[in-house]
Design an enzyme around this catalytic site. Structure first.
Site, PDB file in Angstrom:
ATOM      1  N   ARG A  56       0.578  -0.906   0.170  1.00 26.14           N
ATOM      2  CA  ARG A  56      -0.154  -0.086  -0.401  1.00 26.14           C
ATOM      3  C   ARG A  56       0.789   1.146   0.071  1.00 26.14           C
ATOM      4  O   ARG A  56       0.172   2.058  -1.044  1.00 26.14           O
ATOM      5  CB  ARG A  56      -0.630   0.279   1.356  1.00 26.14           C
ATOM      6  CG  ARG A  56      -2.430  -1.162   1.263  1.00 26.14           C
ATOM      7  CD  ARG A  56      -2.896  -0.801  -0.057  1.00 26.14           C
ATOM      8  NE  ARG A  56      -3.846  -2.165   0.296  1.00 26.14           N
ATOM      9  CZ  ARG A  56      -3.474  -3.541  -0.439  1.00 26.14           C
ATOM     10  NH1 ARG A  56      -2.584  -3.533  -0.747  1.00 26.14           N
ATOM     11  NH2 ARG A  56      -4.688  -4.513   0.019  1.00 26.14           N
ATOM     12  N   GLU A  72       1.663   1.620  -3.376  1.00 28.82           N
ATOM     13  CA  GLU A  72       1.232   1.989  -3.903  1.00 28.82           C
ATOM     14  C   GLU A  72       0.897   4.018  -3.894  1.00 28.82           C
ATOM     15  O   GLU A  72       0.985   4.367  -4.776  1.00 28.82           O
ATOM     16  CB  GLU A  72       0.006   1.536  -3.984  1.00 28.82           C
ATOM     17  CG  GLU A  72      -1.215   2.130  -5.032  1.00 28.82           C
ATOM     18  CD  GLU A  72      -2.042   1.008  -4.154  1.00 28.82           C
ATOM     19  OE1 GLU A  72      -2.935  -0.184  -4.566  1.00 28.82           O
ATOM     20  OE2 GLU A  72      -3.336   1.845  -3.849  1.00 28.82           O
ATOM     21  N   SER A  89      15.303  15.277   2.121  1.00 29.33           N
ATOM     22  CA  SER A  89      16.120  13.832   2.159  1.00 29.33           C
ATOM     23  C   SER A  89      15.423  13.017   2.650  1.00 29.33           C
ATOM     24  O   SER A  89      14.348  12.748   3.649  1.00 29.33           O
ATOM     25  CB  SER A  89      16.929  14.983   3.304  1.00 29.33           C
ATOM     26  OG  SER A  89      17.391  13.655   3.024  1.00 29.33           O
TER      27      SER A  89
END
Lengths: 147, 147, 147, 147, 147, 147, 147, 147, 147, 147
Positions: free
Chosen positions: I88, I91, I114
């Site tokens: 997830r 995604e 960063s």
């Protein structure tokens, strides 16, 4: 049969136990840090004599020196490296690769920088805005020729 | 809508027609060769003023300067580059990647060399055994901290 | 802007229309078949004069000669080639790659055969058991050195 | 069950211990260097008699000769080889693959060079500008036929 | 410049418009269905005369016959085909590949079945439990030889 | 827990020791060569009785028969097989895949040849121009239906 | 030449302009929603008559009906789909794939569920804890047989 | 340290020895077949009590119940599964993925079917034209919301 | 030689045996949960003192503290993670990656966040509509500079 | 037919021409910056009314509002993103993915953070040691349940 990976592990064990640095191991061999480190990691072959000095200096069996002097099969496992410290160099090649090609070929004609007739150094340089790492690479220019 | 790829092609066309070098274009901008070349190839953003100087110097439309100053999406297409001149740098990262990590971290502690707060130069250096290409990279050392 | 792919297509069109062979095009340039063919396919740069001779010989516009003399970006698209004629060479490298490494390094020490300072020829040799293709490659031996 | 990988390791161990060369092992077998090396690396099958001579010559158990004569499963692990010495041959196939196809088919019609009815040699040739590696490949021309 | 893909599209358009079958096109050429279909799809070269008969039979321009007779670059796009009808053959090679190797080599010694000196047929065979597709492949046995 | 890979290795060991052929093992089972070989290589499940006959015939422990009768997980490791003997079949699917689809569907309508309700044979057929391998595949035609 | 992708775009355009649903298009054809949607997206072939009804119902040219009835080449572009709605089904196959295999084969013996002799429905089912999507798949069980 | 893979192997061993079915193991746990099978294969976590019942029922050590109740790392190894029984489900997702998305979103708006708040059943249904496998999936509809 | 993977396994074993939580381990070290967990999983290096406290607290040998303080090679194995909980996040980066770039660069100019000078927290927040996970990331903004 | 990519390009053109920011566009819609930006980049669907406000505010044709409200196919092109700003988030998922899983599941039991019932914000926060980017993600916790 003792492999380069075996010898690398022996060296890492000695480093952990004794706190020995790569700089000290390079000094044993009388050669540069980058070259010696890469050879100890199995990516270059040491001259037989330098290998012996390292084996003696670290207290490794004599076969380790033979192995350090053998010609390595240079295998790197992933197309895209994941370790952040190594990935940044991969990113530099991706972002600046065409730039390097344009400038090398503007300066020298159609050709490449050799990765074989090659040397490199790495230094940390103090800087008021934060220390910097400086990497210097030098490789022979190899021109394409028509034939 | 004019893209960075469009501007790169315009610049390449001007270079072919006029024999202009990257060194001359960098001089127009008053910035370094590597940085200006990478920006003209779409891999960095130029300050707006430097972009204008290049557009004027090469006789490009004013929109090209706007585009050169926009922030690029840095896309490199293949996990393993095929052009021999670029591949050699990929190979260097593969062969010496762990070595670079070992030495950077021996000198600075756990951390990396930044590829953002970073600059680079490329020179051809005459040498009796064949000229050499020298690449110098400098990046800020960024330490990992515990939190 | 005329690209190397455009020039390759022009040459292929001339070859189809006129039945011209690569051998004839190489003769126009006064250079070897392999080198000239690879340059016409966009994988090498021709000397400017040889490029002009080919452009004149085939009736191409003068810009085509400029393009043939430019330094190519050598891009090959698939990790594993699919055309059977090309795949067989990939298979040879897969099957005999370690053998080539063992023998080159047994004969020369740790090092490689250059693919830049390199030339190649291809011949069909009559043979009672079926004609044979003979490929001869010659590349400079580049030794690794310690530093 | 003794595998081809086991036998390869036995041979490498004998080579390290005795300093034996591939040339000497090929001489034991009375066959060519490339073929014998590739068979010892598990990429070809030796005639049973030649296998026995090598087993005897190197002091290996008799089962090793059986294994050397078995038909190998030829597996090469990475789509793109990483060892620089092997990669250069991969690069040659990438850069010159279409050229080889054009010239083989110009000379012989639609067809390929066999990688099975095939032999190869590798030599180091002295040269004032630096020694050269010469690789000669010979494969039967196999034409496509309509049916 | 008319490409093989262009000619394939022309043929597909004629087939859709006229309801012509591959069997009818093969009959025009006087050659087998599999071979003619593969050549019309750009994966084989037709003899010049057969190509002309197809161009005439389907009402294509004469250049199409030239293109059908040219030697193709055989490119298949995906490592794993997705169309279910084609995938099933890929699966057969995956599931039975080692079996085919074992049996071919048990019967003929170390060697392969040629995919060049090769022909194939496809038939639908009525069957009370459901019709069957029968594919017959025939390729020359090519033995490995020692050298 | 004894795995299919363990049983395959046992069988290979028996074959090496006794010079038993796949044809002989298939005869023990009273089933076809291709099917029995594939089951012994772990790619199909044998009827329990046939498995027992093979275990008895080769002198394997009774658990091996249980394992030979279990349903396999059919795993083939690489998207593109590297062994030349197997690769040729992959190439045939790549080169002729769309042709097979066109002809199967011309003959049967939209649908596929089953790879499950499927059988295959492999024969070596003597031929004056060099012996040939003949592979015959037969699979049920499965039509797509609208719903 | 009108392609399946062209027809899909025409249908999507009609849907956007007229607010037509897939349910309504399926009703035009007198077939199920999943089947008709998949055929309109180019992944199945419609019976000629059903295709005509859709073309008439949506006001498409008659050639579109011909195209909808042609047999598709089913190509799905990425090994791992990225759209979250589709990925979840891929994840289900990854997480439950071996489970499905174990249970199908426990119930039916060694074999598979056909994806060709296959149908599927999708419904949204009201539920007090949040509505649910229900997908029902039905495929013929195809047993492996020994031969 | 006992891993989920260790426990899966223990269960498979008990199943082989005792002929126990997944249906029987699910009955021990008092939960569904699909869920229990997936948990035993290491792809879901069982409630602690259900895990104990299975451990007791099969005669496994008590640590196995602890392991069955731990939260798994769900790893599936290949982008494209090779086993034919599992591949057919992958193919269904490839062929019908966009169809599922169109219909789910036509019925529910922009959103997905959850693969977490999800259950599934598998049945074999007798059928005169050949038995069928029926798979029923039910997952909560999760709408995208604007924020 | 004790590796980071060995130490991770020791810690997991202690957690299973004693029911210790990551929160408790972080408290032993006096550092944040995310950082300590990542270090125990081999993805960060602990300060030597914090490592000792954890080793003592969990009853690990003293070498484990040395290993926890060593600089890790951060290797993540798959380009696309398969575990649903980790996927997830992958995604989210895929769906929102360009959005993050647009907004970071709108707010700060050309540059990045960063991942080294970086910290993160994870909390579960009660919510009437179902509890939520909140992840907060903070990284230094690093601007690109012209040079 | 106007696509989401077309609308994205229109918006980018308006932004370049008018210097409009994402913050201003989000304000037009009355929704959050991250959500609106992702919808304008084609990765989410806007409520119809919000879409109209943006179309009006930026002077886009009304069809653009229809397109912005359609449900997107979310496609992200490369397994490993190359742009440095996006890659850093991919790296964070790689380095901290297992850590996130451990902590989410320690706090909530076996389950995941939803990427659908999800929102996110991005801020730049002034800091004496260099400004920081703060990303806050919130997603519903979805537990696995047994069934």
């Amino acid at each position: 049969m003792m492999s380069k990976a075996d010898v690398t592990e022996m060296i890492m064990e000695k480093k952990r136990a004794g706190g020995t640095t790569w700089a000290e191991i390079a000094a044993m061999a009388g050669l540069g840090e980058v070259f010696v480190t890469s050879a100890c990691l199995g990516m270059n072959s040491l001259p037989r004599e330098a290998a012996s000095k390292i084996a003696t200096g670290l207290g490794l069996p004599q076969e380790a020196a033979v192995v350090l002097a053998e010609f390595p099969k240079k295998t790197f496992e992933q197309a895209v490296p994941t370790d952040p410290c190594i990935y940044r160099f991969y990113e530099i090649v991706g972002v600046y690769g065409e730039t390097l090609k344009e400038l090398i070929q503007e300066k020298g004609g159609d050709g490449i920088m050799s990765a074989i007739d090659f040397d490199m150094s790495v230094e940390k340089v103090p800087n008021a805005n934060g220390d910097r790492i400086e990497v210097r690479m030098s490789g022979k220019f190899l021109p394409y020729k028509s034939w």
